[in-house]
Motif scaffolding. Sequence first.
Motif, PDB file in Angstrom:
ATOM      1  N   LEU A   1       0.861  -1.152   0.027  1.00  0.00           N
ATOM      2  CA  LEU A   1       0.045   0.098   0.088  1.00  0.00           C
ATOM      3  C   LEU A   1       0.867   1.137   0.024  1.00  0.00           C
ATOM      4  O   LEU A   1       2.077   1.436   0.477  1.00  0.00           O
ATOM      5  CB  LEU A   1      -0.926  -0.034   1.152  1.00  0.00           C
ATOM      6  CG  LEU A   1      -1.939  -1.026   1.566  1.00  0.00           C
ATOM      7  CD1 LEU A   1      -2.650  -1.078   2.777  1.00  0.00           C
ATOM      8  CD2 LEU A   1      -3.083  -1.181   0.257  1.00  0.00           C
TER       9      LEU A   1
ATOM     10  N   SER B   1      -0.116   5.981   4.117  1.00  0.00           N
ATOM     11  CA  SER B   1      -1.215   6.849   4.349  1.00  0.00           C
ATOM     12  C   SER B   1      -1.589   6.787   5.872  1.00  0.00           C
ATOM     13  O   SER B   1      -1.062   6.088   6.626  1.00  0.00           O
ATOM     14  CB  SER B   1      -2.435   5.945   3.856  1.00  0.00           C
ATOM     15  OG  SER B   1      -3.553   6.108   4.232  1.00  0.00           O
TER      16      SER B   1
ATOM     17  N   HIS C   1      -8.399   2.061   7.179  1.00  0.00           N
ATOM     18  CA  HIS C   1      -8.300   0.863   6.411  1.00  0.00           C
ATOM     19  C   HIS C   1      -8.921  -0.100   6.856  1.00  0.00           C
ATOM     20  O   HIS C   1      -8.955  -0.443   7.924  1.00  0.00           O
ATOM     21  CB  HIS C   1      -6.902   0.572   5.737  1.00  0.00           C
ATOM     22  CG  HIS C   1      -6.276   1.517   4.719  1.00  0.00           C
ATOM     23  ND1 HIS C   1      -5.982   2.767   5.091  1.00  0.00           N
ATOM     24  CD2 HIS C   1      -5.937   1.171   3.479  1.00  0.00           C
ATOM     25  CE1 HIS C   1      -5.508   3.449   4.159  1.00  0.00           C
ATOM     26  NE2 HIS C   1      -5.363   2.569   2.917  1.00  0.00           N
TER      27      HIS C   1
ATOM     28  N   PRO D   1      -5.200   2.986  -7.854  1.00  0.00           N
ATOM     29  CA  PRO D   1      -4.546   3.959  -7.027  1.00  0.00           C
ATOM     30  C   PRO D   1      -5.272   5.227  -6.421  1.00  0.00           C
ATOM     31  O   PRO D   1      -4.762   5.778  -5.465  1.00  0.00           O
ATOM     32  CB  PRO D   1      -3.305   4.398  -8.068  1.00  0.00           C
ATOM     33  CG  PRO D   1      -3.366   3.324  -9.291  1.00  0.00           C
ATOM     34  CD  PRO D   1      -4.914   2.782  -9.134  1.00  0.00           C
TER      35      PRO D   1
ATOM     36  N   SER E   1      -9.031   3.935  -3.366  1.00  0.00           N
ATOM     37  CA  SER E   1      -7.805   3.147  -3.103  1.00  0.00           C
ATOM     38  C   SER E   1      -8.076   1.573  -2.534  1.00  0.00           C
ATOM     39  O   SER E   1      -7.838   1.361  -1.412  1.00  0.00           O
ATOM     40  CB  SER E   1      -7.232   4.046  -1.792  1.00  0.00           C
ATOM     41  OG  SER E   1      -6.891   5.229  -2.615  1.00  0.00           O
TER      42      SER E   1
ATOM     43  N   ARG F   1      -7.294  -2.411  -3.142  1.00  0.00           N
ATOM     44  CA  ARG F   1      -6.470  -3.519  -3.521  1.00  0.00           C
ATOM     45  C   ARG F   1      -6.706  -4.924  -3.194  1.00  0.00           C
ATOM     46  O   ARG F   1      -7.041  -5.116  -2.134  1.00  0.00           O
ATOM     47  CB  ARG F   1      -5.054  -3.071  -3.089  1.00  0.00           C
ATOM     48  CG  ARG F   1      -3.620  -3.899  -3.493  1.00  0.00           C
ATOM     49  CD  ARG F   1      -2.659  -3.714  -2.950  1.00  0.00           C
ATOM     50  NE  ARG F   1      -1.454  -4.599  -3.461  1.00  0.00           N
ATOM     51  CZ  ARG F   1      -0.708  -4.494  -4.451  1.00  0.00           C
ATOM     52  NH1 ARG F   1      -1.077  -3.537  -5.259  1.00  0.00           N
ATOM     53  NH2 ARG F   1       0.064  -5.214  -4.861  1.00  0.00           N
TER      54      ARG F   1
ATOM     55  N   ARG G   1      -9.173   1.566   1.639  1.00  0.00           N
ATOM     56  CA  ARG G   1      -9.398   2.955   2.198  1.00  0.00           C
ATOM     57  C   ARG G   1     -10.679   3.258   2.607  1.00  0.00           C
ATOM     58  O   ARG G   1     -11.411   3.533   1.746  1.00  0.00           O
ATOM     59  CB  ARG G   1      -8.503   3.950   1.752  1.00  0.00           C
ATOM     60  CG  ARG G   1      -8.227   5.055   2.415  1.00  0.00           C
ATOM     61  CD  ARG G   1      -7.415   6.359   2.181  1.00  0.00           C
ATOM     62  NE  ARG G   1      -8.356   6.930   1.069  1.00  0.00           N
ATOM     63  CZ  ARG G   1      -7.959   7.532  -0.012  1.00  0.00           C
ATOM     64  NH1 ARG G   1      -6.489   7.425  -0.413  1.00  0.00           N
ATOM     65  NH2 ARG G   1      -8.747   8.125  -0.685  1.00  0.00           N
TER      66      ARG G   1
END
Length: 283
Positions: free
Chosen positions: A30, A33, A37, A93, A97, A99, A113
């Motif tokens: 990641l 940040s 999350h 991205p 956000s 993944r 996120r």
Amino acid sequence: MATVYYRRFVAVTETERRLDAIEREALSALPESNRPHLLVALAPEVPGDMPITQGSYERYRDELRRWHSLMALKGMRFYDVRIGARRIAAANPGGASVRCELHRDGSGAFVVRLQDEPVAANGDPYHSVEPSDLMLGLLSGLQLLGSHARDRAAALGTLIIRTSLMDSPHAHPRGPSKPAMTPFPPVRLEWVDRTGFRNNLSSQECSYAHAEAAALLDDLADEGAGLVQTAALLADELVQAFGLAEVGPVSVQGEIRETSWSSRYREAVVDWAEQHDVPVVRP
């Protein structure tokens, strides 16, 4: 009999180690940040084997680019899909956000996120997260990972699931190093009405909450009451770290509680539930 129990213990220990590695690798990928999350990771007790060839990669890539969150909300989409070491990784991205890392053996991780809003109370900043946003991420991640384990890797049986809610990725025990940024506000779970009024549901703050469960693979892969039950079981354990007994929008009986969802999502959530024979509790 003793040998059977020993083998079972060894299998559980190996699954726990596998989950440790999956979480660590997903979090390390990641960007830095200081935002909250949600992480969902799972591993099948009977691993599968997803083939990775040029042809299968192109098919997985197209599938993941077409994927969207359950109920088609929030713009959780994958645009960047790549081959990794014994896995397929997909990310967005920007925007939400989000993944995911989908491993050959059917295990995987999903991290997003959370939709949040920085707020200050008495001069102290915090991140406001609505239970509806937590549930949307959890339901979407569980379904995506469950369908991967079953449909791509042909794993079998039960899955061991871990989920974590954290005020930033570094707060996770297997997260990355603390980034060079400030501040790192805590998370509060809040209900926000149409006028913007905030009802703080949390009686305490928590930087890292963790929950574990086991589930049948088909319950996650199929969008239905079994998925909602599993999500509710995990979410209830997460929010108890914030002083709440239950999450609100869903129940461990596999029901959608209509009035507990944010007005932003309520209509779409009810439509999804009715399409998939998930009971809806109305006032």
